[in-house]
Design a protein around this motif. Structure first.
Motif, mmCIF file in Angstrom:
data_model
loop_
_atom_site.group_PDB
_atom_site.id
_atom_site.type_symbol
_atom_site.label_atom_id
_atom_site.label_comp_id
_atom_site.label_asym_id
_atom_site.label_seq_id
_atom_site.Cartn_x
_atom_site.Cartn_y
_atom_site.Cartn_z
ATOM 1 N N ALA A 175 0.854 -1.189 0.000
ATOM 2 C CA ALA A 175 0.000 0.000 0.000
ATOM 3 C C ALA A 175 0.887 1.234 0.000
ATOM 4 C CB ALA A 175 -0.943 0.019 1.203
ATOM 5 N N VAL A 176 0.375 2.317 -0.587
ATOM 6 C CA VAL A 176 1.109 3.585 -0.645
ATOM 7 C C VAL A 176 0.235 4.679 -0.041
ATOM 8 C CG1 VAL A 176 1.980 5.398 -2.180
ATOM 9 C CG2 VAL A 176 2.571 3.006 -2.607
ATOM 10 N N VAL A 177 0.857 5.513 0.779
ATOM 11 C CA VAL A 177 0.202 6.682 1.353
ATOM 12 C C VAL A 177 0.860 7.926 0.755
ATOM 13 C CG1 VAL A 177 -0.373 7.945 3.464
ATOM 14 C CG2 VAL A 177 -0.236 5.433 3.500
ATOM 15 N N CYS A 178 0.057 8.838 0.192
ATOM 16 C CA CYS A 178 0.640 10.000 -0.479
ATOM 17 C C CYS A 178 -0.369 11.134 -0.541
ATOM 18 C CB CYS A 178 1.102 9.622 -1.884
ATOM 19 S SG CYS A 178 -0.247 9.164 -3.019
ATOM 20 N N HIS A 179 0.051 12.276 -1.137
ATOM 21 C CA HIS A 179 -0.842 13.412 -1.339
ATOM 22 C C HIS A 179 -1.503 13.400 -2.713
ATOM 23 C CE1 HIS A 179 -0.672 15.479 2.332
ATOM 24 N NE2 HIS A 179 0.442 16.158 2.178
ATOM 25 N N GLY A 180 -1.177 12.438 -3.546
ATOM 26 C CA GLY A 180 -1.830 12.346 -4.854
ATOM 27 C C GLY A 180 -1.021 12.937 -5.987
ATOM 28 N N GLY A 181 0.295 13.085 -5.818
ATOM 29 C CA GLY A 181 1.126 13.476 -6.951
ATOM 30 C C GLY A 181 1.021 12.439 -8.056
ATOM 31 N N TYR A 182 0.930 12.895 -9.296
ATOM 32 C CA TYR A 182 0.594 11.972 -10.385
ATOM 33 C C TYR A 182 1.677 10.931 -10.620
ATOM 34 C CZ TYR A 182 -1.806 10.449 -14.612
ATOM 35 O OH TYR A 182 -2.481 9.705 -15.554
ATOM 36 N N ASP A 183 2.946 11.305 -10.489
ATOM 37 C CA ASP A 183 4.017 10.326 -10.634
ATOM 38 C C ASP A 183 3.852 9.189 -9.637
ATOM 39 O OD1 ASP A 183 5.279 11.501 -12.745
ATOM 40 O OD2 ASP A 183 7.033 12.181 -11.634
ATOM 41 N N THR A 184 3.655 9.547 -8.373
ATOM 42 C CA THR A 184 3.509 8.529 -7.327
ATOM 43 C C THR A 184 2.297 7.653 -7.584
ATOM 44 O OG1 THR A 184 4.539 9.987 -5.694
ATOM 45 C CG2 THR A 184 3.245 8.151 -4.855
ATOM 46 N N VAL A 185 1.178 8.262 -7.956
ATOM 47 C CA VAL A 185 -0.048 7.504 -8.206
ATOM 48 C C VAL A 185 0.152 6.525 -9.359
ATOM 49 C CG1 VAL A 185 -2.417 7.704 -9.068
ATOM 50 C CG2 VAL A 185 -1.620 9.194 -7.222
ATOM 51 N N CYS A 186 0.705 7.004 -10.466
ATOM 52 C CA CYS A 186 0.863 6.134 -11.634
ATOM 53 C C CYS A 186 1.863 5.008 -11.378
ATOM 54 C CB CYS A 186 1.296 6.956 -12.845
ATOM 55 S SG CYS A 186 -0.044 7.928 -13.548
ATOM 56 N N GLU A 187 2.968 5.329 -10.738
ATOM 57 C CA GLU A 187 3.963 4.294 -10.475
ATOM 58 C C GLU A 187 3.417 3.246 -9.505
ATOM 59 O OE1 GLU A 187 7.408 6.451 -9.256
ATOM 60 O OE2 GLU A 187 7.783 7.262 -11.260
ATOM 61 N N SER A 188 2.608 3.676 -8.534
ATOM 62 C CA SER A 188 1.989 2.719 -7.617
ATOM 63 C C SER A 188 1.007 1.809 -8.356
ATOM 64 C CB SER A 188 1.263 3.460 -6.489
ATOM 65 O OG SER A 188 2.152 4.278 -5.761
ATOM 66 N N LEU A 189 0.127 2.412 -9.155
ATOM 67 C CA LEU A 189 -0.854 1.618 -9.889
ATOM 68 C C LEU A 189 -0.191 0.734 -10.936
ATOM 69 C CD1 LEU A 189 -3.639 4.320 -10.319
ATOM 70 C CD2 LEU A 189 -3.604 2.394 -8.711
ATOM 71 N N TRP A 190 0.895 1.187 -11.517
ATOM 72 C CA TRP A 190 1.663 0.365 -12.458
ATOM 73 C C TRP A 190 2.029 -0.972 -11.818
ATOM 74 C CZ3 TRP A 190 3.409 1.141 -17.515
ATOM 75 C CH2 TRP A 190 4.424 0.301 -17.961
ATOM 76 N N HIS A 191 2.348 -0.929 -10.524
ATOM 77 C CA HIS A 191 2.712 -2.143 -9.781
ATOM 78 C C HIS A 191 1.506 -2.803 -9.120
ATOM 79 C CE1 HIS A 191 6.776 -0.355 -10.083
ATOM 80 N NE2 HIS A 191 7.177 -1.604 -10.026
ATOM 81 N N GLY A 192 0.288 -2.276 -9.392
ATOM 82 C CA GLY A 192 -0.895 -2.870 -8.798
ATOM 83 C C GLY A 192 -1.020 -2.610 -7.312
ATOM 84 N N VAL A 193 -0.493 -1.493 -6.835
ATOM 85 C CA VAL A 193 -0.495 -1.178 -5.406
ATOM 86 C C VAL A 193 -1.613 -0.175 -5.109
ATOM 87 C CG1 VAL A 193 0.832 -0.226 -3.493
ATOM 88 C CG2 VAL A 193 1.988 -1.583 -5.255
ATOM 89 N N PRO A 194 -2.527 -0.487 -4.191
ATOM 90 C CA PRO A 194 -3.596 0.465 -3.839
ATOM 91 C C PRO A 194 -3.060 1.628 -3.024
ATOM 92 C CG PRO A 194 -3.705 -1.475 -2.440
ATOM 93 C CD PRO A 194 -2.645 -1.766 -3.463
ATOM 94 N N LEU A 195 -3.842 2.711 -2.985
ATOM 95 C CA LEU A 195 -3.370 3.961 -2.404
ATOM 96 C C LEU A 195 -4.298 4.500 -1.325
ATOM 97 C CD1 LEU A 195 -2.901 4.787 -5.953
ATOM 98 C CD2 LEU A 195 -1.095 5.751 -4.546
ATOM 99 N N VAL A 196 -3.692 5.236 -0.397
ATOM 100 C CA VAL A 196 -4.400 6.114 0.530
ATOM 101 C C VAL A 196 -3.919 7.519 0.205
ATOM 102 C CG1 VAL A 196 -4.696 6.821 2.922
ATOM 103 C CG2 VAL A 196 -4.650 4.381 2.329
#
Length: 380
Positions: free
Chosen positions: A283-304
């Motif tokens: 899981a990834v916790v972030c403020h929603g920067g697009y790089d972080t979001v896309c790289e997380s989803l690229w790996h199939g990792v859900p976000l907070v």
């Protein structure tokens, strides 16, 4: 072979996708140059990047997170993006004169690129870095939209730009997203959904991999390049909240040294090799920067996601609508709320499944290679 000039703002998240595309073009034998801030571009694209410098204004003070998204969008244009375009225009014009590109690729937040190229009669493409840029926050607000059009018209006159809308080139728009994240928004015919341009970036740093237990779920907390004060409050709350959850381990990227002492279950480091780490994260916790979001989803990792400004609320909404994460309200977030949100995405496999679906769409869209294909078609 072709000659391409990439015009980018002084914003890391807007340079990174272009780095992947320039790498793909270079691998095919094309010549590539940049117009922007040399220190930022070379840090991300490598010391050998051919960069034509552009002046930039001082970035305005950060806005209060309580400002509603449409108003924040308008203020961003008035206070930052219009002054940025006016400052960059002479450098863009000089870069075109010296490099003689056949095609200009202008980031949607570096509108000097599109205006100058259009005025000179050059083919140019808009780079829509985030999925939020395909959603109009001013829809249904005709006065605000008209005000922004007036600002762009005045800018066009001051820098001798062409008549086209610099936010949406008639020659094409490269959108680094897919329907699975963007949702059902209606798009102009020239928009190409190529997916995120992952890869082609300069290497980052070492990491203490021996500190991670591969048998224990890992949560990664990162706020990217957000301001230090907001980062410090949020990172300390995340460290306290996540240290209370049993059966997990946490990695916090803390470049400003804001977190302080933590328990053994929380690893705090100034920098991480993000793409490598995300392959081992749950899981990834972030403020929603697009790089972080896309790289997380690229790996199939859900976000907070706890968004605070600019495109972050829109991106957070898209992640939630896709079923790939949970959104926290902006502002000061209590440790217990962060812990509860992380527990939710870890315990419900539906979030992981939705994230994997978005990630699969990213990979099938083609990313940098698909963007390079579209750019090659403009060579004639």
């Amino acid at each position: 072979m072709g000659r391409y000039l990439f015009v980018v703002p002084p914003l890391t998240g807007h340079v990174n996708p272009a780095v992947g595309v320039t790498a793909a073009l270079t691998a095919r034998g094309h010549q590539v140059a940049w117009a922007g801030r040399p220190e930022i571009i070379r840090r991300l694209a490598g010391d050998g990047a051919d960069v034509f410098p552009c002046a930039v204004p001082r970035r305005p003070p950060e806005r209060d997170a309580s400002i509603e998204a449409p108003a924040a969008y308008r203020l961003r244009w008035e206070e930052f993006l219009i002054p940025l375009a006016e400052a960059m225009a002479p450098g863009v014009r000089a870069a075109i004169g010296r490099f003689r590109p056949q095609v200009v690729v202008a980031d949607r937040q570096a509108v000097a690129g599109g205006l100058v190229a259009d005025g000179l009669g050059l083919p140019w493409v808009t780079s829509a870095t985030t999925s939020a840029e395909l959603v109009d926050p001013l829809a249904g607000m005709p006065k605000a939209a008209a005000r922004l059009d007036e600002l762009l018209d005045a800018l066009r006159t001051r820098i001798d730009g062409g008549p086209a809308d610099p936010r949406m080139s008639p020659h094409g728009v490269l959108a680094f997203t897919t329907r699975e994240l963007l949702g059902p928004a209606t798009l102009p015919h020239q928009v190409r959904l190529v997916g995120p341009a992952i890869g082609g970036r300069a290497p980052t740093c070492d990491f203490p991999w021996d500190r991670l237990d591969p048998a224990v779920p890992t949560v990664f907390v990162t706020l990217g390049t957000t301001d230090a004060d907001a980062a410090g409050d949020f990172l300390r709350s995340a460290a306290r909240g996540l240290s209370r959850i049993g059966g997990i381990q946490t990695v916090i990227a803390d470049p400003g040294g804001a977190v302080g002492p933590v328990g053994d279950k929380v690893l705090v480091v100034p920098h991480v090799p993000r793409m490598a780490l995300l392959a081992h994260v749950d899981a990834v916790v972030c403020h929603g920067g697009y790089d972080t979001v896309c790289e997380s989803l690229w790996h199939g990792v859900p976000l907070v996601i706890a968004p605070i400004r600019d495109d972050q609320p829109i991106v957070a909404g898209q992640v939630v609508d896709a079923g790939a994460g949970v959104r926290l309200r902006s502002g000061r977030v209590a440790p217990d709320r962060i812990a509860a949100a992380v527990t939710r995405v870890l315990d419900d496999p539906g979030y992981r499944s939705a994230a994997e679906k978005v990630g699969a769409s990213f990979r099938s869209a083609g990313g940098a290679a698909a963007a390079a294909d579209h750019l090659e078609k403009l060579l004639g």
